[in-house]
Scaffold this active site. Structure first.
Site, short mmCIF file in Angstrom:
data_model
loop_
_atom_site.label_atom_id
_atom_site.label_comp_id
_atom_site.label_asym_id
_atom_site.label_seq_id
_atom_site.Cartn_x
_atom_site.Cartn_y
_atom_site.Cartn_z
N ASP A 58 -0.01 4.95 0.81
CA ASP A 58 -0.38 6.31 1.62
C ASP A 58 -0.52 5.50 3.22
O ASP A 58 -1.40 4.75 3.31
CB ASP A 58 -1.67 7.07 1.41
CG ASP A 58 -1.63 7.53 0.16
OD1 ASP A 58 -0.40 7.59 -0.54
OD2 ASP A 58 -2.68 7.97 -0.50
N ASP A 87 1.04 -1.20 -0.16
CA ASP A 87 0.16 -0.07 -0.04
C ASP A 87 0.96 1.05 0.18
O ASP A 87 2.01 1.23 0.24
CB ASP A 87 -0.94 -0.04 1.25
CG ASP A 87 -1.60 1.27 1.50
OD1 ASP A 87 -2.52 1.71 0.56
OD2 ASP A 87 -1.51 1.78 2.62
MG LIG Z 1 -3.19 3.20 3.08
#
Ligand SMILES: [Mg+2]
Ligand SMILES: [Zn+2]
Length: 196
Positions: free
Chosen positions: A13, A11
């Site tokens: 962010d 992932d």
């Molecule tokens: Mg995230």
């Protein structure tokens, strides 16, 4: 032909970089201080690292895909300067309630749906079932479980809050403080299921 390769799907962010809410310009990009080292360690152990990120801000009209490309190029430069590499950046620009017509739809690539990983696996000859998925939300863990990968929840981003609100139907293989600890855990546990 060589068999499909294990990888690490990250992932973006809250996992690799600060979660600033909506990263809508490159000036707000802020890596966590351990991210480059963690990715370099994974690369050296033979793992391609692939980013899989929901970016519904495109569908909501907050920023254009060109901004995402600019941010990912800036990330690549920082990583390269530190001897680390992300093999590819995959994002979902869609959202069912989006305001930009061309992106306002349900799709098969908004996490926890598995479309981004399926695309990466085809493009890069990867084997998701022998891979890892790391993220700061249960939806990242759900994605990992959906493709048969092992999963790590990190406590950065919204991870610490997520940890306290675990839904009954999902569990990560590991919950650790950050991506550095996740990389250590993956390197220690890689041989349990994969053969690299
Ligand atoms: Mg995230
Ligand atoms: Zn999508």
């Amino acid at each position: 032909m060589s068999p499909a390769h294990p990888a690490v799907f990250l992932d973006r962010d809250g996992t690799m970089i600060e979660d600033v809410g909506s990263l809508d310009r490159v000036e707000r990009l802020a890596f966590f201080p351990w991210t480059v080292d963690a990715i370099r360690a994974l690369n050296r152990a033979g793992f391609p690292v692939v980013v899989v990120t929901n970016q519904a801000g495109v569908a909501r009209g907050w920023f254009a895909e060109a901004v995402l490309d600019e941010i990912h190029r800036a990330m690549a430069r920082t990583l390269e300067a530190g001897g680390a590499k992300v093999a590819a950046y995959y994002y979902c620009p869609h959202h069912p309630q989006g305001t930009v017509a061309e992106y306002a739809r349900s799709c098969d690539c908004r996490k926890p749906a598995r479309g981004l990983i399926d695309r990466a696996a085809r493009d890069l000859d990867l084997d998701p079932a022998r891979s890892f998925v790391v993220g700061d939300k249960w939806l990242d863990v759900r994605l990992g479980r959906a493709v048969g990968a092992r999963t790590v929840l990190v406590r950065t981003g919204t991870g610490a809050v997520e940890e306290m609100r675990r839904p009954d139907d999902v569990m990560a293989d590991a919950i650790v403080d950050n991506l550095a600890a996740a990389a250590s855990w993956m390197l220690m546990n890689r041989s349990l299921k994969s053969d690299i």
